[in-house]
Design a protein around this motif. Structure first.
Motif, mmCIF file in Angstrom:
data_model
loop_
_atom_site.group_PDB
_atom_site.id
_atom_site.type_symbol
_atom_site.label_atom_id
_atom_site.label_comp_id
_atom_site.label_asym_id
_atom_site.label_seq_id
_atom_site.Cartn_x
_atom_site.Cartn_y
_atom_site.Cartn_z
ATOM 1 N N LEU A 1 -0.068 17.390 -13.598
ATOM 2 C CA LEU A 1 0.055 17.151 -12.154
ATOM 3 C C LEU A 1 1.347 17.764 -11.600
ATOM 4 O O LEU A 1 2.364 17.831 -12.297
ATOM 5 N N TYR A 2 1.292 18.172 -10.358
ATOM 6 C CA TYR A 2 2.451 18.597 -9.555
ATOM 7 C C TYR A 2 3.126 19.871 -10.083
ATOM 8 O O TYR A 2 4.240 20.172 -9.698
ATOM 9 N N GLY B 1 0.816 -1.198 0.000
ATOM 10 C CA GLY B 1 0.000 0.000 0.000
ATOM 11 C C GLY B 1 0.853 1.252 0.000
ATOM 12 O O GLY B 1 2.045 1.212 0.301
ATOM 13 N N GLY B 2 0.222 2.354 -0.343
ATOM 14 C CA GLY B 2 0.945 3.619 -0.326
ATOM 15 C C GLY B 2 0.105 4.708 -0.953
ATOM 16 O O GLY B 2 -0.880 4.436 -1.643
ATOM 17 N N THR B 3 0.516 5.939 -0.720
ATOM 18 C CA THR B 3 -0.181 7.047 -1.361
ATOM 19 C C THR B 3 0.038 6.990 -2.869
ATOM 20 O O THR B 3 -0.842 7.341 -3.658
ATOM 21 N N PHE B 4 1.234 6.575 -3.281
ATOM 22 C CA PHE B 4 1.575 6.464 -4.708
ATOM 23 C C PHE B 4 1.256 7.781 -5.437
ATOM 24 O O PHE B 4 0.516 7.783 -6.427
ATOM 25 N N ASP B 5 1.870 8.861 -4.948
ATOM 26 C CA ASP B 5 1.578 10.200 -5.482
ATOM 27 C C ASP B 5 2.859 10.896 -5.919
ATOM 28 O O ASP B 5 3.250 11.891 -5.323
ATOM 29 N N PRO B 6 3.519 10.379 -7.003
ATOM 30 C CA PRO B 6 3.082 9.271 -7.849
ATOM 31 C C PRO B 6 3.787 7.965 -7.479
ATOM 32 O O PRO B 6 4.774 7.955 -6.755
ATOM 33 N N VAL B 7 3.274 6.857 -8.039
ATOM 34 C CA VAL B 7 3.972 5.576 -7.964
ATOM 35 C C VAL B 7 5.278 5.721 -8.745
ATOM 36 O O VAL B 7 5.336 6.423 -9.762
ATOM 37 N N ASP C 1 -6.091 13.376 -6.472
ATOM 38 C CA ASP C 1 -7.346 12.644 -6.453
ATOM 39 C C ASP C 1 -7.098 11.126 -6.522
ATOM 40 O O ASP C 1 -6.270 10.664 -7.311
ATOM 41 N N PRO C 2 -7.816 10.348 -5.693
ATOM 42 C CA PRO C 2 -7.599 8.894 -5.667
ATOM 43 C C PRO C 2 -7.750 8.228 -7.033
ATOM 44 O O PRO C 2 -7.009 7.293 -7.345
ATOM 45 N N ALA C 3 -8.695 8.689 -7.852
ATOM 46 C CA ALA C 3 -8.912 8.059 -9.163
ATOM 47 C C ALA C 3 -7.693 8.237 -10.065
ATOM 48 O O ALA C 3 -7.336 7.322 -10.829
ATOM 49 N N ILE C 4 -7.033 9.374 -9.978
ATOM 50 C CA ILE C 4 -5.845 9.612 -10.804
ATOM 51 C C ILE C 4 -4.681 8.767 -10.311
ATOM 52 O O ILE C 4 -3.951 8.162 -11.100
ATOM 53 N N ARG C 5 -4.495 8.696 -8.983
ATOM 54 C CA ARG C 5 -3.417 7.868 -8.441
ATOM 55 C C ARG C 5 -3.654 6.388 -8.753
ATOM 56 O O ARG C 5 -2.711 5.631 -9.019
ATOM 57 N N LEU C 6 -4.912 5.966 -8.720
ATOM 58 C CA LEU C 6 -5.250 4.581 -9.069
ATOM 59 C C LEU C 6 -4.895 4.305 -10.528
ATOM 60 O O LEU C 6 -4.305 3.260 -10.852
ATOM 61 N N GLU C 7 -5.224 5.246 -11.419
ATOM 62 C CA GLU C 7 -4.920 5.064 -12.841
ATOM 63 C C GLU C 7 -3.409 5.028 -13.080
ATOM 64 O O GLU C 7 -2.918 4.205 -13.861
ATOM 65 N N MET C 8 -2.650 5.898 -12.410
ATOM 66 C CA MET C 8 -1.189 5.865 -12.567
ATOM 67 C C MET C 8 -0.621 4.525 -12.098
ATOM 68 O O MET C 8 0.309 3.978 -12.706
ATOM 69 N N THR C 9 -1.178 3.998 -11.011
ATOM 70 C CA THR C 9 -0.691 2.721 -10.486
ATOM 71 C C THR C 9 -1.007 1.594 -11.460
ATOM 72 O O THR C 9 -0.183 0.687 -11.667
ATOM 73 N N ARG C 10 -2.168 1.638 -12.059
ATOM 74 C CA ARG C 10 -2.515 0.623 -13.064
ATOM 75 C C ARG C 10 -1.573 0.698 -14.261
ATOM 76 O O ARG C 10 -1.149 -0.343 -14.790
#
Length: 201
Positions: free
Chosen positions: A198-199, A7-13, A51-60
């Motif tokens: 981002l960022y 797990g992690g914030t992955f902001d970004p991964v 936003d969680p949806a963006i971090r989820l997409e980057m992780t995918r």
């Protein structure tokens, strides 16, 4: 199935996350590793989190092409604060036949007694703890592992990893300053960061 959870914030991964996941998969003989981006992390209240949806997409995007890596949205879709004990309970319900392995850094091991319901965490999962001499001296880490094994009946396994000096904070700063993040994140993640702007602030 032997299922690892990172797990992690992955902001970004970034590549450090992926190397840790790959190392854990090989060292512990895991069938798969679930990357779990946090939803609302109560440890990150001091700054804005993407936003969680963006971090989820980057992780995918980061996990694509690795047959052992999968991405879970169990925290991204959960309202309110994300708690590890609740995440492990949900994953246990989803995969009742799996043996769960929670992958953490050595510094995190010292924080876990302060988390919500640490006993539940240790009951639900074995712990794979990253060992890095530059962060935590070996003897101090061994003493903490022994303490938690005695206090919580925890099952903790040291995990040797490479010393990869990459952090999400550094990546965000480099983007904000207009510097390169090449070779710090997968290309698809860099493309997503540029596409979304981002960022930059």
């Amino acid at each position: 199935m032997r299922t690892g959870i990172l797990g992690g914030t992955f902001d970004p991964v970034h590549l450090g996350h992926l190397i840790l996941a790959e190392t854990a998969q090989e060292a512990a003989g895991l069938d798969r590793v679930l990357l779990v981006p946090t939803g609302c992390s109560y440890f990150k209240r001091d700054r804005d989190v993407t936003d969680p949806a963006i971090r989820l997409e980057m992780t995918r995007l980061a996990a694509e092409g690795n047959p052992h890596l999968f991405v879970s949205d169990v925290e991204s879709k959960r309202p309110g604060n994300s708690y590890t004990c609740e995440t492990l309970e949900e994953l246990h319900r989803l995969y009742p036949e799996d043996t769960l392995f929670f992958i953490i850094g050595a510094d995190t091991l010292f924080m876990m007694p302060l988390w919500k319901d640490p006993q539940r965490i240790f009951d639900l999962a074995d712990i794979l703890v990253e060992t890095r001499e530059d962060e935590i001296p070996e003897e101090k880490l061994k003493a903490q592992i022994l303490l938690m094994e005695q206090q919580y009946q925890a099952r903790i396994h040291p995990l040797p990893v490479r010393n990869i000096e990459i952090s999400s904070t550094e990546i965000r700063e480099r983007v904000r300053d207009g510097r390169s993040i090449r070779y710090l994140v997968p290309q698809a993640v860099e493309d997503k960061i540029r596409e979304q702007g981002l960022y930059c602030r």
